[in-house]
Design a protein around this motif. Structure first.
Motif, PDB file in Angstrom:
ATOM      1  N   LEU A 119      33.322  46.871  46.610  1.00  0.00           N
ATOM      2  CA  LEU A 119      33.853  46.041  47.932  1.00  0.00           C
ATOM      3  C   LEU A 119      33.191  44.483  47.794  1.00  0.00           C
ATOM      4  CD1 LEU A 119      35.491  45.853  50.257  1.00  0.00           C
ATOM      5  CD2 LEU A 119      33.501  46.457  51.776  1.00  0.00           C
ATOM      6  N   MET A 120      32.037  44.469  47.117  1.00  0.00           N
ATOM      7  CA  MET A 120      31.606  43.290  47.236  1.00  0.00           C
ATOM      8  C   MET A 120      32.146  42.298  45.855  1.00  0.00           C
ATOM      9  SD  MET A 120      27.555  44.033  47.466  1.00  0.00           S
ATOM     10  CE  MET A 120      27.111  44.730  49.145  1.00  0.00           C
ATOM     11  N   THR A 121      32.486  43.141  44.849  1.00  0.00           N
ATOM     12  CA  THR A 121      33.076  42.527  43.660  1.00  0.00           C
ATOM     13  C   THR A 121      34.460  42.106  44.065  1.00  0.00           C
ATOM     14  OG1 THR A 121      31.805  43.949  42.491  1.00  0.00           O
ATOM     15  CG2 THR A 121      33.807  43.027  41.223  1.00  0.00           C
ATOM     16  N   ALA A 122      35.183  42.874  44.652  1.00  0.00           N
ATOM     17  CA  ALA A 122      36.699  42.485  45.123  1.00  0.00           C
ATOM     18  C   ALA A 122      36.582  41.312  45.959  1.00  0.00           C
ATOM     19  CB  ALA A 122      37.316  43.705  45.763  1.00  0.00           C
ATOM     20  N   ALA A 123      35.835  41.795  46.843  1.00  0.00           N
ATOM     21  CA  ALA A 123      35.561  40.441  48.016  1.00  0.00           C
ATOM     22  C   ALA A 123      35.368  39.058  47.297  1.00  0.00           C
ATOM     23  CB  ALA A 123      34.887  40.686  49.166  1.00  0.00           C
ATOM     24  N   MET A 124      34.444  38.981  46.232  1.00  0.00           N
ATOM     25  CA  MET A 124      34.083  37.688  45.731  1.00  0.00           C
ATOM     26  C   MET A 124      35.300  36.905  45.025  1.00  0.00           C
ATOM     27  SD  MET A 124      30.452  39.047  44.126  1.00  0.00           S
ATOM     28  CE  MET A 124      30.438  37.823  42.963  1.00  0.00           C
ATOM     29  N   PHE A 125      36.129  38.062  44.462  1.00  0.00           N
ATOM     30  CA  PHE A 125      37.171  37.438  43.697  1.00  0.00           C
ATOM     31  C   PHE A 125      38.740  37.484  44.187  1.00  0.00           C
ATOM     32  CE2 PHE A 125      34.078  38.492  40.514  1.00  0.00           C
ATOM     33  CZ  PHE A 125      33.677  37.372  39.797  1.00  0.00           C
ATOM     34  N   ASP A 126      38.374  37.599  45.498  1.00  0.00           N
ATOM     35  CA  ASP A 126      39.541  37.595  46.593  1.00  0.00           C
ATOM     36  C   ASP A 126      40.700  38.600  46.423  1.00  0.00           C
ATOM     37  OD1 ASP A 126      40.154  36.038  48.827  1.00  0.00           O
ATOM     38  OD2 ASP A 126      41.525  34.563  47.856  1.00  0.00           O
ATOM     39  N   ARG A 127      40.204  39.943  45.677  1.00  0.00           N
ATOM     40  CA  ARG A 127      41.423  40.865  45.513  1.00  0.00           C
ATOM     41  C   ARG A 127      41.609  41.589  46.955  1.00  0.00           C
ATOM     42  NH1 ARG A 127      42.052  38.662  40.851  1.00  0.00           N
ATOM     43  NH2 ARG A 127      40.509  39.200  39.000  1.00  0.00           N
ATOM     44  N   ALA A 152      31.264  39.797  52.834  1.00  0.00           N
ATOM     45  CA  ALA A 152      31.790  38.584  53.264  1.00  0.00           C
ATOM     46  C   ALA A 152      30.983  37.279  52.672  1.00  0.00           C
ATOM     47  CB  ALA A 152      31.960  38.794  54.839  1.00  0.00           C
ATOM     48  N   ASP A 153      29.897  37.505  52.852  1.00  0.00           N
ATOM     49  CA  ASP A 153      28.728  36.448  52.564  1.00  0.00           C
ATOM     50  C   ASP A 153      29.294  35.826  50.839  1.00  0.00           C
ATOM     51  OD1 ASP A 153      27.472  36.442  54.618  1.00  0.00           O
ATOM     52  OD2 ASP A 153      25.975  37.753  53.963  1.00  0.00           O
ATOM     53  N   MET A 154      29.150  37.058  50.011  1.00  0.00           N
ATOM     54  CA  MET A 154      29.434  36.715  48.692  1.00  0.00           C
ATOM     55  C   MET A 154      30.791  36.069  48.668  1.00  0.00           C
ATOM     56  SD  MET A 154      28.172  40.162  46.850  1.00  0.00           S
ATOM     57  CE  MET A 154      26.502  41.104  46.970  1.00  0.00           C
ATOM     58  N   ALA A 155      31.946  36.579  49.234  1.00  0.00           N
ATOM     59  CA  ALA A 155      33.055  36.281  48.960  1.00  0.00           C
ATOM     60  C   ALA A 155      33.156  34.648  49.517  1.00  0.00           C
ATOM     61  CB  ALA A 155      34.302  36.718  49.990  1.00  0.00           C
ATOM     62  N   ARG A 156      32.508  34.186  50.505  1.00  0.00           N
ATOM     63  CA  ARG A 156      32.541  32.780  50.962  1.00  0.00           C
ATOM     64  C   ARG A 156      31.665  31.939  49.744  1.00  0.00           C
ATOM     65  NH1 ARG A 156      32.217  35.432  56.030  1.00  0.00           N
ATOM     66  NH2 ARG A 156      29.824  35.453  55.824  1.00  0.00           N
ATOM     67  N   ALA A 157      30.689  32.395  49.340  1.00  0.00           N
ATOM     68  CA  ALA A 157      29.820  31.739  48.405  1.00  0.00           C
ATOM     69  C   ALA A 157      30.847  31.500  46.996  1.00  0.00           C
ATOM     70  CB  ALA A 157      28.469  32.625  47.849  1.00  0.00           C
ATOM     71  N   GLN A 161      39.651  32.649  49.418  1.00  0.00           N
ATOM     72  CA  GLN A 161      39.998  32.390  50.500  1.00  0.00           C
ATOM     73  C   GLN A 161      40.691  33.394  51.504  1.00  0.00           C
ATOM     74  OE1 GLN A 161      41.116  28.800  50.666  1.00  0.00           O
ATOM     75  NE2 GLN A 161      39.557  28.936  48.948  1.00  0.00           N
ATOM     76  N   ALA A 162      40.979  34.484  51.086  1.00  0.00           N
ATOM     77  CA  ALA A 162      41.422  35.661  52.124  1.00  0.00           C
ATOM     78  C   ALA A 162      40.522  36.967  52.573  1.00  0.00           C
ATOM     79  CB  ALA A 162      42.910  36.058  51.533  1.00  0.00           C
ATOM     80  N   THR A 163      39.766  36.997  51.576  1.00  0.00           N
ATOM     81  CA  THR A 163      38.824  38.019  51.684  1.00  0.00           C
ATOM     82  C   THR A 163      37.658  38.021  52.834  1.00  0.00           C
ATOM     83  OG1 THR A 163      37.565  37.729  49.832  1.00  0.00           O
ATOM     84  CG2 THR A 163      39.304  39.383  49.530  1.00  0.00           C
ATOM     85  N   PRO A 164      37.276  36.887  53.000  1.00  0.00           N
ATOM     86  CA  PRO A 164      36.099  36.705  54.279  1.00  0.00           C
ATOM     87  C   PRO A 164      36.810  37.109  55.431  1.00  0.00           C
ATOM     88  CG  PRO A 164      35.810  34.791  52.902  1.00  0.00           C
ATOM     89  CD  PRO A 164      37.234  35.627  52.380  1.00  0.00           C
TER      90      PRO A 164
END
Length: 175
Positions: A119-127, A152-157, A161-164
């Motif tokens: 989930l962290m990986t997917a969020a980081m790359f906006d998947r 969410a923290d990783m996605a924002r960092a 665009q969408a996953t946070p």
């Protein structure tokens, strides 16, 4: 007693191994099935710790992924960087492979030898499709990595665009 040195492999053995790993990368499911039928171990790993399953999953080879799983490939076998096949599929955004891995027992919040979930990986790359899939399978959006960061923290960092917002809106288990 000290560990024994690894066996020295001859050129023919190394060439064979190279072909087997290429079969996984390129999706040669029938060839892999034949080799498994002859006794090839399903959890064979290369010099980077990538299993046949990791290579097939990362490269989006759905049928090869299925053949390896059915031959006993371990969906939790992490590579030398601590990445699981599910994290590889999440990174690539491959929902079909991720679904197959989950159906064959991949831990939705598994971290391999690391601390980052799929989930962290997917969020980081906006998947977003993978985030939705993992959340639907019970992924915990509030888990933290070794440095205390959530998906969410990783996605924002990473500037996702969408996953946070997707993660912030995810339902949380009640008390």
């Amino acid at each position: 007693m000290p560990d024994a040195a690894p066996p020295v492999l001859d050129d023919a053995t190394l060439a064979f191994a190279g072909r087997v790993f290429q079969y996984a990368r390129m999706g040669h499911a029938a060839e892999l099935a034949g080799l498994f039928g002859q006794g090839l171990p399903a959890n064979l790993r290369n010099d980077k710790g990538d299993s046949l399953l990791m290579l097939a999953a990362y490269n989006g080879q759905v049928e090869a992924t299925r053949v390896i799983l059915e031959a006993g490939g371990d969906p939790e076998l992490a590579n030398d960087r601590g990445q699981t096949p599910l994290a590889g599929a999440a990174f690539k955004g491959d929902a079909a492979v991720a679904t197959l891995l989950l159906a064959h027992g991949a831990a939705v919040d598994g971290t391999g030898d690391g601390s980052r979930t799929a989930l962290m990986t997917a969020a980081m790359f906006d998947r977003t499709e993978i985030v939705a899939l993992l959340l639907a399978h019970g992924a915990d959006p509030d888990l933290r990595d070794a440095e205390g960061r959530s998906a969410a923290d990783m996605a924002r960092a990473m500037g996702a665009q969408a996953t946070p917002a997707q993660l912030n809106a995810a339902p949380r288990p009640g008390p």
